[in-house]
Design a protein around this motif. Structure first.
Motif, PDB file in Angstrom:
ATOM      1  N   SER D 297       0.796  -1.218   0.000  1.00 50.08           N
ATOM      2  CA  SER D 297       0.000   0.000   0.000  1.00 50.08           C
ATOM      3  C   SER D 297       0.827   1.265   0.000  1.00 50.08           C
ATOM      4  CB  SER D 297      -0.949   0.019   1.193  1.00 50.08           C
ATOM      5  OG  SER D 297      -1.969  -0.904   0.978  1.00 50.08           O
ATOM      6  N   HIS D 298       2.094   1.182   0.433  1.00 48.10           N
ATOM      7  CA  HIS D 298       2.832   2.412   0.188  1.00 48.10           C
ATOM      8  C   HIS D 298       3.115   2.596  -1.288  1.00 48.10           C
ATOM      9  CE1 HIS D 298       4.688   6.127   0.666  1.00 48.10           C
ATOM     10  NE2 HIS D 298       5.501   5.695  -0.264  1.00 48.10           N
ATOM     11  N   PRO D 299       3.739   1.607  -1.968  1.00 52.33           N
ATOM     12  CA  PRO D 299       3.843   1.787  -3.420  1.00 52.33           C
ATOM     13  C   PRO D 299       2.496   2.157  -4.046  1.00 52.33           C
ATOM     14  CG  PRO D 299       5.119  -0.106  -2.765  1.00 52.33           C
ATOM     15  CD  PRO D 299       4.420   0.385  -1.527  1.00 52.33           C
ATOM     16  N   ALA D 300       1.415   1.623  -3.457  1.00 53.79           N
ATOM     17  CA  ALA D 300       0.100   1.938  -4.021  1.00 53.79           C
ATOM     18  C   ALA D 300      -0.208   3.420  -3.962  1.00 53.79           C
ATOM     19  CB  ALA D 300      -0.984   1.147  -3.308  1.00 53.79           C
ATOM     20  N   VAL D 301       0.250   4.119  -2.919  1.00 55.42           N
ATOM     21  CA  VAL D 301      -0.066   5.549  -2.922  1.00 55.42           C
ATOM     22  C   VAL D 301       0.646   6.231  -4.078  1.00 55.42           C
ATOM     23  CG1 VAL D 301      -0.408   5.554  -0.428  1.00 55.42           C
ATOM     24  CG2 VAL D 301       1.712   6.475  -1.369  1.00 55.42           C
ATOM     25  N   TYR D 302       1.788   5.690  -4.466  1.00 64.34           N
ATOM     26  CA  TYR D 302       2.427   6.279  -5.647  1.00 64.34           C
ATOM     27  C   TYR D 302       1.737   5.804  -6.916  1.00 64.34           C
ATOM     28  CZ  TYR D 302       5.619   8.092  -2.319  1.00 64.34           C
ATOM     29  OH  TYR D 302       6.113   8.767  -1.246  1.00 64.34           O
ATOM     30  N   GLY D 346       7.694   1.217   5.957  1.00 63.77           N
ATOM     31  CA  GLY D 346       7.674   1.231   7.419  1.00 63.77           C
ATOM     32  C   GLY D 346       7.232   2.549   8.023  1.00 63.77           C
ATOM     33  N   HIS D 347       7.129   3.629   7.224  1.00 61.00           N
ATOM     34  CA  HIS D 347       6.766   4.896   7.851  1.00 61.00           C
ATOM     35  C   HIS D 347       5.311   4.916   8.329  1.00 61.00           C
ATOM     36  CE1 HIS D 347       5.942   6.587   3.574  1.00 61.00           C
ATOM     37  NE2 HIS D 347       4.816   6.148   4.086  1.00 61.00           N
ATOM     38  N   HIS D 348       4.558   3.936   7.933  1.00 54.20           N
ATOM     39  CA  HIS D 348       3.211   3.841   8.487  1.00 54.20           C
ATOM     40  C   HIS D 348       3.220   3.122   9.825  1.00 54.20           C
ATOM     41  CE1 HIS D 348       1.255   5.253   4.812  1.00 54.20           C
ATOM     42  NE2 HIS D 348       2.251   4.641   4.192  1.00 54.20           N
ATOM     43  N   MET D 349       4.376   2.582  10.177  1.00 55.09           N
ATOM     44  CA  MET D 349       4.431   1.681  11.329  1.00 55.09           C
ATOM     45  C   MET D 349       5.382   2.180  12.405  1.00 55.09           C
ATOM     46  SD  MET D 349       4.640  -1.720   9.039  1.00 55.09           S
ATOM     47  CE  MET D 349       4.952  -2.774  10.433  1.00 55.09           C
TER      48      MET D 349
HETATM   49 CU   LIG Z   1       3.278   5.651   2.767  1.00 57.43          CU
END
Ligand SMILES: [Cu+2]
Ligand code: HEA
Ligand code: HEA
Ligand code: CUA
Lengths: 299, 335, 102, 605
Positions: D297-302, D346-349
């Protein structure tokens, strides 16, 4: 491609690689990530959770026979060879041979799945299924354990299982004593102290107890006992081998289609690409098993 | 007509900027006062980032609005050609890969890079000080923390203190093996339950107590879903993870709790400087991770007593009120 | 689907013999890892077994899957995916494996 | 030269029989139709997601109010008020719908499908059938997500992130599929998981198709460094999807197995105790889900911003009548964002119990992502600089994208800084950030794209005045709605709470929330202008002709709307797409315009 621009120009702008092959490799890349995540999950859980007193179950604990796994590895390697030979035969214009190799591959794939099915059956018989393995034996779990064992014992005693007479006798005895025993004691009586981990010992139990399972080496005695991390093991085992088996099945379907085409006389050198892409996929499935086998059975 | 659009952008961006300028002066619109030893550092880092990003916000938005104004299309004008790319030396190399590179591009790559690296590395010491386990306060010496175990559940904080006697043992500067083992036992849990529970532990619900200047080590754990131990005033936030015990520690720099003789309760939200009750001194543990329907009201409180004596007075009160009923029951509630 | 047969060697394949050799190598590797399992124990065995598995996989990829020939055309897919996969696991190690034992 | 320009029409003369309605518009393999199908269905879901958002806003502004008529429609209300679980369901479904059924399929599905073959000069996708399948695989997903609203226990309410063990806990084996953690995490959650699995499969098919098409189907002369930014962005997005999606698929499967078959991947060894149920022993890791989820989901935001960035780059260059500044740097920065995007999940965590030392690594990587983003921002500004800016609706939305992305990106820096994130995490500051990047950037980018390509899609122009009105209102109200969220976050308002009157820091913020809610309603109503404009122009709009914007890229060479096979003759590309304005009397040079020594291309070779 029906609407393809002339071949020569595509080749000019794109990679010298047919669309199909490129797409197949892309698909395999996604598959690599898929199995990386799956195997990674297994590795991390396996390396992370267990402790000295509660180790990860070994093959013996969970009725896993290494030789069968090795045999299946061999089967898949053979099938990899035959599928590549099918491509090679087609390449050398030998359609008949290619068909034969395809057939062998299909057969080998089926052998793999049948062996797998037997493995699964032994897990099911021993209730080594996710969520079914009893680990901590206090509280409600202990009660459920009690009821399960009671049922299994009754089943054996009433003679439905092909257990030896002696083993059945031991079971009858245990069934009689059952109401007086704590779940942990029942567990000890079934598994024996060698298999019962320290933390699952009932307090004050003497250390050398031989359990029913140990005593009779009776494969047909399907008695539940506690396996630390048994649930997690079963979860990982079924998830990984299950998805691998689904991939095998997918491959078999394609082989089946090719063979039907051959049977109908519609299979020929024009399908060189199809065979190659199927082969790529099949090799990938093989590679996954090459990793799954040692990870699940040996390491 | 074209210029109108730059005005729209300008006004909206100014309004946004204005909101950030005004907010610090509106009482409830800005960071609450930080009352732990590390809150100053956190706030400082916040402001550093605020100023840097604020600068870039103004810079980029102003340029955008200005360009939108200046270069609003007029029929008939064709724009001037692009400046020719710079040549020679370093640029010759650059131009192999970036045939369209300009000097200004190099500048606006390197300058932000340096600023960003600065921002990144400025965070590291504070972060490690707050969270890294190697900085966790340990038993022994004057810095010995008091310790409690917080077990989260839907939807409350269950807190367990050691008995006052054991707490005192930890706090004496000469500790023996047994107290050390006792101290450490607070961190080892088998799931939700302590591996070596003590019968004389003091359980309370939804309140964590310490005293001014005293570091408290919270052994955080949950028995069902993920919760988050969030004390905004202390600049503390840590998720409670099922199956794991995570240490959290902080040191309050202000007190907010006194014994109210009239209500016979320990009451928080008391401002000692003014000597009056003050809601700004209510420091809540507001669960910050969605944990089900009651998440929003899973709120505990931090009680910071004025001094050690007050704290022990409270602890002993609770101890007595929870002792087996052979002793005469005293009605001293914690709040 | 008629694909453009861009250049001849897209279908250049190793000959029959190579395939058989590779197959034999794979079979021997399988036996080897099984033997190691019977003889050795612990990390040493695990290490050897996994290395053998990697060798087997590499053989299959390189020869059976014709990557030997296609490498210049598909390395840009394989290399990143390998980096990503390996990285994902290594990044998680300290978190999930080590943190648990603290 | 002439031999290469063969007539597609000649080659397929035999194919020109009339396709039946079903084959032309429903089960179409034509990338344009599929793109438009994606566009319509996802816009429909945008309305659904928006309606859910408005309900969220209502509850936040008037937490204790009895909702006059709505409450009688919904089962889950007590005394006319919304229940807490219902609220949780609202924002969970709002986010799931917006992310997985609006933004991703709009960008990759609608624009990806429509633009890729047209902009690279291909007659269609590499695998048209697969393309059709990728659309039809969305339908089980649509249906499942809608079914989950009516599932026993209610729609999923564990947030769009569905963290275990709230989302994943299941009853002990054989005890049914209810959830011990929350009623909504039972059946509804299962539908949610299955639905996303279908979305994933669909996106995967799409991305394989896009990559193959872009690599292998470019028309003659369309070298990689002559591709428009839209294509570059979609290309890199497709790669991101191919690498990241399988990991989400695994995560979804593992959670489904946990819920359906009683596996224990996300259940800790000792099990869990709920108020009235105790799960069996586990052996898994709740944190593992977060890693797997954010790895996707982080790559997904991009995935949700890069295509918009590509489109905006093209639109800004077109309407500023000026070459895109720093073309190669733009490409490299997209690639950089994508590459870095894989190592920052990991910045979401930071506060999740992850090893704090890992957090430091993730923080540094995260903050460095601002660098390629900075390059992009400055390049957009430099493109406008000395331009000859045409304020069309598309351009306004594109410029607003830039303005808003700066805000959204800068707030990202606060959260990326680990110590600051301690305070900011799970407050409205995050909500502000995500709406600035998702709504105010991606969605505005999408609006820009719709206004820009509408003539190519349907052969008619959208009404410019209505478009500008739509823009003005949207721009004003979205800032009124989302900007105060930063303040709320700094003031300590937690996200995901139905009642903001409980905590001391939160209760003073009600009136600000009421203001925001009014803006939200106004924002919602403003969208009716768009809906009206869209449908009106579909039938009554001014006929556009081939190239209404005087653009350079290939799609404007084709007729509007392009027929089957897209181009009458296969376009041969001679230059990059950004030759605007620089050439004295000539306003622009299309990519197909032959080289002419007196009019050199802006691209240096
Ligand atoms: Cu992110
Ligand atoms: C399109 C979607 C999108 C995009 C593009 C981004 C971009 C970024 N995001 Fe965001 N993010 C989300 C969508 C997105 N995010 C969502 C949905 C969540 C919440 C998920 C949830 O929990 O529900 C989230 C959450 C989130 C978090 C977790 C917060 C938390 O839960 O505690 C963090 C933390 O680091 C973060 C950081 C960033 C950063 C650093 C960027 C960077 O890429 C931004 C870079 C851009 C700029 C910086 C602006 C332009 C640059 C300049 C003008 C140059 C000058 C600047 C400087 C020198 C500083 N985001
Ligand atoms: C692309 C993504 C996207 C978009 C577009 C939006 C759009 C909006 N969002 Fe959402 N939002 C998220 C993604 C998005 N959001 C995510 C990821 C979360 C986190 C969830 C979580 O915590 O798990 C979130 C959470 C979230 C919250 C926080 C909930 C909480 O934490 O408690 C709020 C609260 O105000 C909110 C509000 C809104 C509003 C008012 C809009 C408005 O902009 C909507 C306006 C748009 C429309 C109204 C649609 C257009 C309308 C029409 C075309 C027709 C008109 C229809 C009607 C009037 C019915 N959103
Ligand atoms: Cu507990 Cu939220």
């Amino acid at each position: 491609m029906e609407h393809a621009v002339s071949d020569e120009k595509q080749a000019h702008m794109g990679l010298p690689l047919p669309n199909g092959k490129l797409a197949m490799w892309l698909f395999l890349v996604t598959e690599i990530m898929f199995f990386t995540a799956l195997i990674g999950t297994y590795l991390l859980i396996r390396m992370g959770m267990p402790t000295q007193s509660q180790p990860w179950p070994g093959p013996k604990d969970v009725h896993l026979v290494e030789a069968i796994g090795a045999f299946n590895t061999f089967v898949l390697i053979c099938s990899s060879l035959t599928v590549v030979l099918a491509h090679w035969s087609l390449h050398t214009n030998d359609v008949r041979k290619a068909t034969m190799y395809m057939g062998i591959t299909l057969a080998l794939g089926c052998v793999f799945l049948v062996v797998k099915a037997f493995e699964y059956k032994s897990k099911i018989d021993h209730q080594i299924l996710p969520g079914r393995v009893f680990e901590k034996l206090d509280g409600p779990t202990g009660y459920r354990f009690y009821r399960t064992v009671e049922e299994q014992l009754k089943h054996i005693v009433e003679g439905h299982a092909h257990a030896s007479e002696k083993a059945r006798e031991a079971c009858r005895k245990l069934l009689d004593e059952l109401p007086r025993l704590s779940p942990k004691e029942i567990n000890l009586r079934i598994a024996g102290s060698k298999k019962v981990k320290e933390c699952d010992m009932p307090s004050g139990a003497s250390k050398e107890v031989t359990g029913i399972l140990e005593e009779f080496h009776d494969e047909d005695l399907h008695l539940s006992h506690s396996i630390p991390f048994g649930n997690m093991w079963a979860s990982c085992y079924f998830a990984m081998t299950g998805f691998h088996a689904l991939h095998v099945l997918g491959g078999l379907v394609v082989f089946g289609v090719i063979l039907i085409m051959a049977w109908m006389g519609k299979f020929g050198v024009q399908h060189l690409n199809l065979v190659e892409y199927t082969g790529l996929y099949w090799h990938f499935v093989d590679i996954v098993w090459i990793f799954l086998f040692p990870l699940l059975y040996l390491v | 007509m074209g210029k109108w659009w730059s005005a729209l952008f300008g006004i909206v961006m100014l309004a946004c900027l204005g909101m950030f300028m005004v907010a610090p002066f509106v009482p409830t619109w800005w960071l609450p006062e930080g009352v732990s030893t590390h809150s100053g550092q956190v706030d400082a880092l916040f402001y550093i980032i605020l100023y840097i990003t604020g600068f870039f916000f103004v810079l980029t938005e102003a340029l955008l609005v200005y360009f939108m104004y200046k270069y609003a299309g007029q029929p008939g004008t064709t724009p001037r050609p692009t400046e020719p790319a710079a040549q020679g030396g370093f640029y010759a190399m650059l131009h192999r890969w970036f045939p369209d590179a300009h000097r200004v591009e190099v500048a606006w790559t390197i300058v932000p890079a340096l600023i960003l690296l600065f921002i990144a590395f400025a965070q590291v010491p504070t972060w490690l000080e707050i969270k890294d386990r190697s900085r966790k306060p340990a038993i022994g010496g004057e810095k010995t923390p008091i310790q409690c175990h917080v077990s989260a559940r839907q939807f409350e904080w269950r807190v367990r203190y050691p008995s006052s006697q054991r707490l005192r043992n930890w706090q004496t500067f000469t500790t023996n093996e047994k107290t050390i083992a006792d101290f450490k036992s607070f961190a080892s849990f088998d799931g939700a339950k302590p591996r070596h529970p003590h019968l004389d532990d003091v359980p309370v619900v939804n309140e964590v107590h310490t005293w001014k200047g005293q570091t408290i080590l919270v052994q955080l754990n949950t028995i069902d879903v993920i919760h988050s131990f969030n004390v905004p005033h202390m600049r503390v936030k840590q998720d409670a993870l099922p199956g794991r015990t995570i240490p959290v520690w902080f040191t309050p720099t202000k007190a907010n709790t006194r014994y109210n003789e009239e209500t016979k309760r320990w009451e928080d939200a008391f401002n000692f400087t003014t000597g009056k009750p003050d809601m700004g001194y209510r420091w809540e543990i507001a669960c910050a991770e969605l944990c089900g329907w009651g998440h929003h009201r899973m709120i505990g409180r931090i009680y910071v007593h004025e001094n050690k004596a007050d704290f022990y007075r409270w602890l002993e009160h609770v101890e007595q009120s929870q002792a087996p009923p052979t002793k005469p029951q005293q009605k001293v509630a914690a709040r | 689907m008629s694909e453009p047969h861009a250049n001849g060697d897209a279908h250049a394949a190793p000959d029959f013999q190579t395939y058989i050799y590779v197959f034999l190598a794979l079979a021997i590797c399988t036996i080897l890892s099984f033997a190691v399992y019977g003889v050795l124990e612990g990390m040493a065995a695990a290490g050897i077994i996994m290395i053998v598995a990697v060798i087997k996989a590499a053989l299959v990829i390189w020869i059976f899957m014709h990557v030997k020939f296609d490498w210049p055309r598909i390395y840009f897919l394989i290399v990143p995916v390998l980096i990503l996969g390996v990285m994902m696991m290594f990044v998680l190690l300290p978190d999930i494996v080590i943190a648990w034992h603290q | 030269m002439s031999s290469s320009q063969l007539h597609v029409g000649e080659v397929h003369a035999h194919e020109h029989h009339e396709l039946s309605f079903i084959h032309k518009y429903i089960f179409s393999t034509d990338h344009k139709i599929i793109g438009i199908q994606f566009l319509f269905t996802t816009l429909l879901f945008l309305v659904l997601g928006g309606a859910l958002a408005l309900l969220v806003r209502t509850q936040l502004a008037w937490p204790h109010a009895e909702l006059p008529w709505i409450s009688s429609w919904f089962l889950e209300s007590n005394g006319g008020r919304m229940t807490e679980s219902f609220y949780n369901m609202l924002f969970s479904m709002h986010a799931s719908v917006m992310i997985f059924f609006v933004i991703i399929p709009l960008l990759a599905g609608a624009f990806g499908n429509f633009t890729i073959p047209l902009m690279i000069g291909a007659p269609d996708m590499a695998f048209p059938k697969l393309n059709m399948l990728s659309y039809w695989f969305m339908w089980p997903a649509f249906i499942l997500i809608l079914v989950s609203f009516f599932a026993e226990g209610g729609a999923p309410a564990a947030g769009w992130t569905s963290y275990p063990t709230l989302a994943s806990s299941s009853m002990p084996a054989g005890q049914g599929f209810d959830s011990p953690a929350a009623p909504n995490s039972g059946h509804g959650q299962i539908f949610w998981l299955l639905s996303l699995l279908f979305v994933g499969v669909s996106s995967m098919m799409g991305s394989v198709n896009y990559i193959t098409t872009i690599i292998n189907m470019r028309s003659p002369g369309m070298t990689l460094y002559r591709m428009p930014m839209t294509i570059w962005a979609l290309f890199i997005t497709a790669i991101l999807q191919a690498f990241a999606l399988p990991v989400l698929t695994v995560a979804l499967i593992l959670q489904s197995l946990d819920k359906l078959l009683g596996t224990t991947f996300f259940l800790p060894p000792a099990g869990l105790e709920f108020a009235n149920w105790e799960t069996g022993p586990g052996g898994g890791q709740p944190l593992l889900w977060q890693h797997l989820f954010w790895f996707y989901s982080h790559p997904a935001v991009y995935i949700m911003i890069l295509p918009a960035m590509g489109m905006v780059s093209d639109i800004i260059s077109t309407f500023a009548r000026r070459a895109l500044f720093g073309y190669r740097a733009m490409i490299l920065s997209i690639a950089g964002i994508a590459g870095l995007g894989f190592i920052v999940w990991g910045h979401h965590m930071f506060q999740s119990g992850m090893d704090p030392r890992l957090g430091t690594g993730f923080m540094i990587a995260t903050i460095m992502i601002a660098l390629p983003s900075a390059i992009k921002t400055f390049n957009w500004l430099a493109t406008v600089y000395r331009g000859n800016v045409q304020y069309t609706a598309a351009m306004l939305f594109a410029l607003a994208f830039v303005a808003m992305f700066i805000i959204g990106g800068l707030s990202g820096i606060f959260m990326a800084a680990t110590p600051v994130d301690i305070y900011i995490h799970d407050t409205y500051f995050i909500v502000a950030h995500l709406h600035y990047v998702l709504f105010s950037s991606s969605l505005l980018g999408i609006f820009a794209g719709i206004y820009y390509w509408f003539p190519k899609m349907f052969g008619r122009l959208m009404n410019e005045s209505l478009g500008k009105l739509h823009f003005t209102l949207t721009f004003i109200f979205l800032n009124g709605l989302f900007f105060p969220m930063h303040i709320l976050g700094v003031a300590g308002l937690r996200r995901r709470i139905p009642d903001i009157t409980n905590a001391v820091l939160e209760s003073p913020l009600v009136s600000l929330n009421q203001f925001m809610t009014l803006c939200a309603f106004a924002l919602g109503v403003s969208q009716f202008i768009f809906i009206y404009n869209f449908f009106y122009s579909l039938f009554r709009g001014e006929v556009s002709g081939r190239n209404p914007w005087h653009s350079n890229t290939l799609e404007w060479v084709a007729p509007s709307p392009p027929g089957h096979g897209n181009f009458e003759t296969i376009p041969v590309v001679h230059r990059w797409p950004y030759d605007y304005g620089d050439y004295g009397s000539i306003d622009h040079l299309k990519q197909t315009d032959p080289p002419d020594p007196s009019h050199p291309s802006g691209q240096h070779h």
